[in-house]
Design a protein around this motif. Structure first.
Motif, PDB file in Angstrom:
ATOM      1  N   MET A 157      45.833  33.551 -26.778  1.00 18.88           N
ATOM      2  CA  MET A 157      44.430  33.508 -25.698  1.00 18.88           C
ATOM      3  C   MET A 157      45.246  32.809 -24.489  1.00 18.88           C
ATOM      4  O   MET A 157      45.768  33.710 -23.635  1.00 18.88           O
ATOM      5  N   LYS A 158      46.463  32.417 -24.908  1.00 16.78           N
ATOM      6  CA  LYS A 158      47.636  32.019 -23.760  1.00 16.78           C
ATOM      7  C   LYS A 158      48.048  32.875 -23.330  1.00 16.78           C
ATOM      8  O   LYS A 158      48.452  32.941 -22.027  1.00 16.78           O
ATOM      9  N   GLN A 159      48.645  33.773 -24.550  1.00 17.74           N
ATOM     10  CA  GLN A 159      49.863  34.875 -24.267  1.00 17.74           C
ATOM     11  C   GLN A 159      49.003  36.157 -22.640  1.00 17.74           C
ATOM     12  O   GLN A 159      49.641  36.968 -22.091  1.00 17.74           O
ATOM     13  N   LEU A 160      47.944  35.815 -22.960  1.00 13.34           N
ATOM     14  CA  LEU A 160      47.017  36.680 -22.479  1.00 13.34           C
ATOM     15  C   LEU A 160      46.976  35.994 -20.783  1.00 13.34           C
ATOM     16  O   LEU A 160      47.130  37.121 -20.302  1.00 13.34           O
ATOM     17  N   GLY A 161      46.491  35.215 -20.789  1.00 11.86           N
ATOM     18  CA  GLY A 161      46.724  34.306 -19.452  1.00 11.86           C
ATOM     19  C   GLY A 161      47.634  34.868 -18.922  1.00 11.86           C
ATOM     20  O   GLY A 161      47.941  35.386 -17.469  1.00 11.86           O
ATOM     21  N   MET A 162      49.108  34.435 -19.215  1.00 15.93           N
ATOM     22  CA  MET A 162      50.344  34.772 -18.982  1.00 15.93           C
ATOM     23  C   MET A 162      50.192  36.415 -18.912  1.00 15.93           C
ATOM     24  O   MET A 162      51.171  36.248 -17.546  1.00 15.93           O
ATOM     25  N   LEU A 163      49.834  37.153 -19.879  1.00 13.41           N
ATOM     26  CA  LEU A 163      50.391  38.438 -19.451  1.00 13.41           C
ATOM     27  C   LEU A 163      49.720  38.503 -17.809  1.00 13.41           C
ATOM     28  O   LEU A 163      49.692  39.621 -16.891  1.00 13.41           O
ATOM     29  N   VAL A 164      47.610  38.527 -17.671  1.00 15.51           N
ATOM     30  CA  VAL A 164      47.432  39.005 -16.524  1.00 15.51           C
ATOM     31  C   VAL A 164      47.779  38.425 -15.427  1.00 15.51           C
ATOM     32  O   VAL A 164      48.500  38.825 -13.850  1.00 15.51           O
ATOM     33  N   LEU A 165      48.488  36.884 -15.285  1.00 11.63           N
ATOM     34  CA  LEU A 165      49.395  36.207 -14.245  1.00 11.63           C
ATOM     35  C   LEU A 165      50.087  37.298 -13.659  1.00 11.63           C
ATOM     36  O   LEU A 165      50.993  36.907 -12.808  1.00 11.63           O
ATOM     37  N   ALA A 166      50.987  36.972 -15.006  1.00 11.40           N
ATOM     38  CA  ALA A 166      52.384  38.866 -14.488  1.00 11.40           C
ATOM     39  C   ALA A 166      51.947  38.979 -13.949  1.00 11.40           C
ATOM     40  O   ALA A 166      53.409  40.141 -12.977  1.00 11.40           O
ATOM     41  N   ILE A 167      50.571  40.007 -14.030  1.00  9.12           N
ATOM     42  CA  ILE A 167      50.437  41.159 -13.620  1.00  9.12           C
ATOM     43  C   ILE A 167      49.912  40.958 -12.536  1.00  9.12           C
ATOM     44  O   ILE A 167      49.990  42.045 -11.840  1.00  9.12           O
ATOM     45  N   ALA A 168      49.256  40.128 -11.839  1.00  7.67           N
ATOM     46  CA  ALA A 168      48.528  39.574 -10.733  1.00  7.67           C
ATOM     47  C   ALA A 168      49.804  39.068  -9.715  1.00  7.67           C
ATOM     48  O   ALA A 168      49.765  39.961  -8.982  1.00  7.67           O
ATOM     49  N   LEU A 169      50.868  38.121 -10.618  1.00  9.71           N
ATOM     50  CA  LEU A 169      52.230  38.088  -9.855  1.00  9.71           C
ATOM     51  C   LEU A 169      53.023  39.824  -9.057  1.00  9.71           C
ATOM     52  O   LEU A 169      53.657  39.903  -7.808  1.00  9.71           O
ATOM     53  N   GLY A 170      52.769  40.733  -9.753  1.00  6.42           N
ATOM     54  CA  GLY A 170      53.724  41.896  -9.437  1.00  6.42           C
ATOM     55  C   GLY A 170      52.998  43.115  -8.960  1.00  6.42           C
ATOM     56  O   GLY A 170      53.952  42.719  -7.675  1.00  6.42           O
TER      57      GLY A 170
END
Length: 88
Positions: free
Chosen positions: A1-14
Protein backbone atom coordinates in the motif's frame (compact mmCIF):
# COMPACT_ATOMS: atom_id res chain seq x y z
CA UNK A 1 0.00 0.00 0.00
CA UNK A 2 2.89 2.34 0.81
CA UNK A 3 4.43 1.69 -2.61
CA UNK A 4 1.14 2.53 -4.33
CA UNK A 5 1.03 5.89 -2.50
CA UNK A 6 4.61 6.64 -3.59
CA UNK A 7 3.75 5.70 -7.19
CA UNK A 8 0.71 7.99 -7.19
CA UNK A 9 2.84 10.81 -5.70
CA UNK A 10 5.55 10.28 -8.35
CA UNK A 11 2.98 10.38 -11.15
CA UNK A 12 1.37 13.51 -9.69
CA UNK A 13 4.77 15.22 -9.44
CA UNK A 14 5.56 14.21 -13.01
CA UNK A 15 2.29 15.63 -14.28
CA UNK A 16 2.83 18.85 -12.30
CA UNK A 17 6.37 19.21 -13.68
CA UNK A 18 5.13 18.59 -17.23
CA UNK A 19 2.34 21.17 -16.83
CA UNK A 20 4.75 23.76 -15.39
CA UNK A 21 7.26 23.15 -18.19
CA UNK A 22 4.64 23.55 -20.93
CA UNK A 23 3.31 26.75 -19.35
CA UNK A 24 6.61 28.34 -18.35
CA UNK A 25 8.75 27.81 -21.46
CA UNK A 26 6.53 29.64 -24.00
CA UNK A 27 6.23 32.58 -21.58
CA UNK A 28 10.01 32.76 -21.24
CA UNK A 29 10.45 32.59 -25.01
CA UNK A 30 8.00 35.47 -25.47
CA UNK A 31 9.83 37.52 -22.82
CA UNK A 32 13.18 36.85 -24.50
CA UNK A 33 11.77 37.86 -27.90
CA UNK A 34 10.38 41.11 -26.48
CA UNK A 35 13.67 41.87 -24.73
CA UNK A 36 15.66 41.15 -27.90
CA UNK A 37 13.41 43.42 -29.95
CA UNK A 38 13.76 46.23 -27.40
CA UNK A 39 17.55 45.80 -27.37
CA UNK A 40 17.67 45.94 -31.17
CA UNK A 41 15.63 49.15 -31.23
CA UNK A 42 17.84 50.69 -28.56
CA UNK A 43 21.01 49.71 -30.44
CA UNK A 44 19.60 51.19 -33.66
CA UNK A 45 18.71 54.39 -31.88
CA UNK A 46 22.13 54.61 -30.21
CA UNK A 47 23.74 54.38 -33.67
CA UNK A 48 21.57 57.19 -35.09
CA UNK A 49 21.85 60.91 -35.37
CA UNK A 50 19.02 63.20 -36.47
CA UNK A 51 19.43 65.88 -39.13
CA UNK A 52 16.92 68.73 -39.36
CA UNK A 53 16.60 72.46 -40.08
CA UNK A 54 15.67 75.06 -37.47
CA UNK A 55 13.44 78.14 -38.05
CA UNK A 56 16.37 80.15 -39.47
CA UNK A 57 17.17 77.36 -41.94
CA UNK A 58 20.35 76.25 -40.20
CA UNK A 59 21.23 72.58 -40.34
CA UNK A 60 21.06 70.91 -36.93
CA UNK A 61 22.40 67.45 -36.06
CA UNK A 62 21.37 66.07 -32.67
CA UNK A 63 21.21 62.81 -30.73
CA UNK A 64 17.46 63.12 -30.12
CA UNK A 65 14.81 63.67 -32.79
CA UNK A 66 13.23 67.14 -32.68
CA UNK A 67 9.66 67.44 -31.50
CA UNK A 68 7.17 68.58 -34.13
CA UNK A 69 9.67 68.89 -36.98
CA UNK A 70 10.53 66.85 -40.02
CA UNK A 71 13.89 65.13 -39.60
CA UNK A 72 16.09 62.56 -41.25
CA UNK A 73 17.74 59.71 -39.34
CA UNK A 74 21.38 59.19 -40.26
CA UNK A 75 23.84 56.55 -39.10
CA UNK A 76 26.90 57.38 -37.01
CA UNK A 77 28.96 54.71 -38.75
CA UNK A 78 30.26 55.64 -42.19
CA UNK A 79 29.14 53.66 -45.21
CA UNK A 80 31.57 51.63 -47.27
CA UNK A 81 32.67 53.21 -50.53
CA UNK A 82 31.84 56.58 -52.04
CA UNK A 83 28.28 57.60 -52.82
CA UNK A 84 27.84 59.87 -55.83
CA UNK A 85 24.53 61.59 -56.51
CA UNK A 86 24.10 63.10 -59.96
CA UNK A 87 21.06 65.22 -59.11
CA UNK A 88 23.01 68.49 -58.87
Amino acid sequence: MKQLGMLVLAIALGVAAWWWYTQEMPRRQRERAVAAEAAAKQAERADSLYRWRDDAGNLQITDEPPKGRKYERISRTPQEGIEVKGSR
